[in-house]
Design a protein around this motif. Structure first.
Motif, PDB file in Angstrom:
ATOM      1  N   GLU A   1       0.822  -1.203   0.000  1.00 20.57           N
ATOM      2  CA  GLU A   1       0.000   0.000   0.000  1.00 20.57           C
ATOM      3  C   GLU A   1       0.860   1.260   0.000  1.00 20.57           C
ATOM      4  O   GLU A   1       0.372   2.342  -0.330  1.00 20.57           O
ATOM      5  N   ASP A   2       2.131   1.122   0.379  1.00 19.98           N
ATOM      6  CA  ASP A   2       3.080   2.233   0.265  1.00 19.98           C
ATOM      7  C   ASP A   2       3.661   2.240  -1.139  1.00 19.98           C
ATOM      8  O   ASP A   2       4.152   1.220  -1.626  1.00 19.98           O
ATOM      9  N   ALA A   3       3.601   3.376  -1.797  1.00 21.91           N
ATOM     10  CA  ALA A   3       4.066   3.473  -3.179  1.00 21.91           C
ATOM     11  C   ALA A   3       5.562   3.219  -3.284  1.00 21.91           C
ATOM     12  O   ALA A   3       6.323   3.500  -2.350  1.00 21.91           O
ATOM     13  N   LEU A   4       5.977   2.697  -4.429  1.00 22.57           N
ATOM     14  CA  LEU A   4       7.399   2.515  -4.686  1.00 22.57           C
ATOM     15  C   LEU A   4       8.060   3.886  -4.820  1.00 22.57           C
ATOM     16  O   LEU A   4       7.558   4.767  -5.512  1.00 22.57           O
ATOM     17  N   ASP A   5       9.177   4.029  -4.163  1.00 24.81           N
ATOM     18  CA  ASP A   5       9.962   5.254  -4.234  1.00 24.81           C
ATOM     19  C   ASP A   5      11.384   4.849  -4.601  1.00 24.81           C
ATOM     20  O   ASP A   5      12.044   4.121  -3.846  1.00 24.81           O
ATOM     21  N   VAL A   6      11.875   5.290  -5.761  1.00 21.66           N
ATOM     22  CA  VAL A   6      13.191   4.864  -6.230  1.00 21.66           C
ATOM     23  C   VAL A   6      14.313   5.357  -5.320  1.00 21.66           C
ATOM     24  O   VAL A   6      15.460   4.911  -5.437  1.00 21.66           O
TER      25      VAL A   6
END
Length: 439
Positions: free
Chosen positions: A347-352
């Motif tokens: 549910e936490d977005a991918l962050d590069v």
């Protein structure tokens, strides 16, 4: 049917066990279909049937048994009339043994569906005939979850796809509607590249074409669902692949014995091995020779994919958990930079900018996502640019890993071509990935 592995460890070409999942949108009838399969094939016990008969929150009319409760075991599932968790059921017919995974239809539980699909040989894509949109131009608009689950089935290389057009009783078993749906799904499947597709009209509630044909669809001359599942060919291609043995544990004696025993324990994920074979230890590249192959039954001259064994080597080498013993002639590819298709499960977005752990086989190392190459549109199958991924997104990404992985392309080996990503802070599994070497 023949067994998968004979007592002497030699592989057979076809397995008698079929692993399959049900997939599709919410309320397409997945749990009811599995309940019907178990009920009509005498695959449930009397006490289970009695418990289902007494269960509350029935989703049927009159005194009809709510067969979906055979798989919807959680109280929350019964209260809401939905499937949340992956439920596994086992049954057998005189011709074959089956392991069924009942997976959720809700978009928010796509990650559960991915879990159930990861080991499946076949998928039953259920389509609720009453919920698809029949257009005036003769076309059909399929539901988004039907497309999503079909896309995941393709990415996971599931061999057989059965398109079960369910609830035919709600449209008076109309063949014309069935034909329109099958045509629409075939057009969508062509954009995916799905090939082995078999459609079947049925009603899980009434049992038509599940185990018995019934009398309501004389226009359908094909097999029932159980006959189709019994006839699907499932070959153990992993037996013919190059040898792959991820080391799970290094076994030594307790220190009070004279012999210097050192064995490498694990499961053979692909290929075959015999005493005297030359192997390569990856990533070190050291050569090794098989001295003995041990199981609980004792010493063996050979072993094959699917068996858990302890390998003894002639050489004294520095080998630890996470290393791979591979065929010296066809070793795995060592990767520090790789491309992969992933399904984002968090549910936490991918962050590069964040760091993750990658778990590949028995090896775990630090990984960083260097770029999101493209985001896949489930409806159109078109790819577009993206800066982040959210829950249930499917995308192509590039990664860099701290320690090299001995891996294969997922298309050639599901076991050594798959991985998961783990959040470094929360330790939650955030993505399931498939390595793509050709791209």
């Amino acid at each position: 049917m023949n067994a998968r592995i004979e007592n002497n460890g030699q592989n057979l070409s076809e397995r008698g066990l079929l692993r399959f999942i049900t997939a599709g949108s919410v309320d397409d009838g997945k749990s009811t279909l599995i309940g019907r399969l178990l009920f009509d094939s005498k695959g449930i016990f009397a006490d289970q049937l009695a418990a289902v008969s007494r269960a509350k929150n029935k989703r049927t009319v009159g005194d009809t048994i709510d067969l979906s409760l055979l798989t919807d075991g959680l109280e929350a599932e019964r209260e809401q009339g939905i499937t949340i968790d992956v439920a596994y059921r086992y049954f057998a017919t005189p011709k074959r043994k089956f392991i069924i995974a009942d997976t959720p239809g809700h978009e928010q539980y796509t990650r559960n569906m991915v879990t159930g699909a990861s080991t499946a040989d076949a998928v039953i894509i259920l389509i609720d005939v009453s919920k698809v949109k029949l257009r005036e131009d003769g076309g059909v608009d399929l539901l988004i979850q039907t497309k999503r689950h079909s896309t995941i089935a393709h990415l996971l290389q599931i061999e057989h796809v059965v398109v079960a057009v369910n609830k035919m009783d709600l449209v008076d078993y109309d063949q014309a509607i069935y034909d329109r749906i099958v045509k629409a799904y075939g057009e969508f499947a062509a954009t995916l590249g799905l090939k082995d597709i078999t459609p079947i009209p049925l009603s899980a509630l009434t049992g038509d074409n599940v185990v018995d044909a019934g009398e309501n669809m004389p226009w359908y001359q094909g097999p029932t669902l159980i006959e189709l599942l019994e006839s699907l060919s499932v070959y153990d291609e992993s037996h013919h692949a190059p040898f792959r043995f991820p080391v799970q544990l290094v076994a030594r004696h307790n220190g009070h014995e004279a012999n210097d025993f050192r064995g490498y324990m694990g499961r053979i994920e692909a290929g075959n091995v015999k005493v005297g074979d030359k192997l390569v230890v990856q990533p070190s590249g050291k050569s090794a020779t098989v001295k003995d192959i041990l199981t609980f039954e004792g010493s063996h001259q050979s072993a094959s994919a699917g068996q858990s064994v302890t390998l003894l080597l002639e050489e004294y080498l520095d080998i630890s958990r996470g290393d791979m013993l591979s065929s010296s002639e066809q070793p795995a590819t060592l990767l520090k930079n790789l491309n992969a298709d992933v399904c984002w499960l968090s549910e936490d977005a991918l962050d590069v900018r964040r760091k993750y752990w990658i778990k590949h086989g028995t090896k775990q190392t630090a990984a960083k996502i260097t770029k999101i190459e493209s985001l896949l549109d489930i409806n159109t199958q078109q790819r577009s640019d993206a800066d982040a991924l959210k829950l249930n997104d499917v995308a192509r990404i590039s990664l860099t890993v701290q320690q090299p992985l001995a891996a294969d392309d997922y298309t050639g080996s599901r076991a050594t071509g798959a991985f998961i990503l783990i959040d470094e802070v929360t330790h939650q599994t955030v993505a399931a990935g498939m390595i793509r070497l050709a791209d």
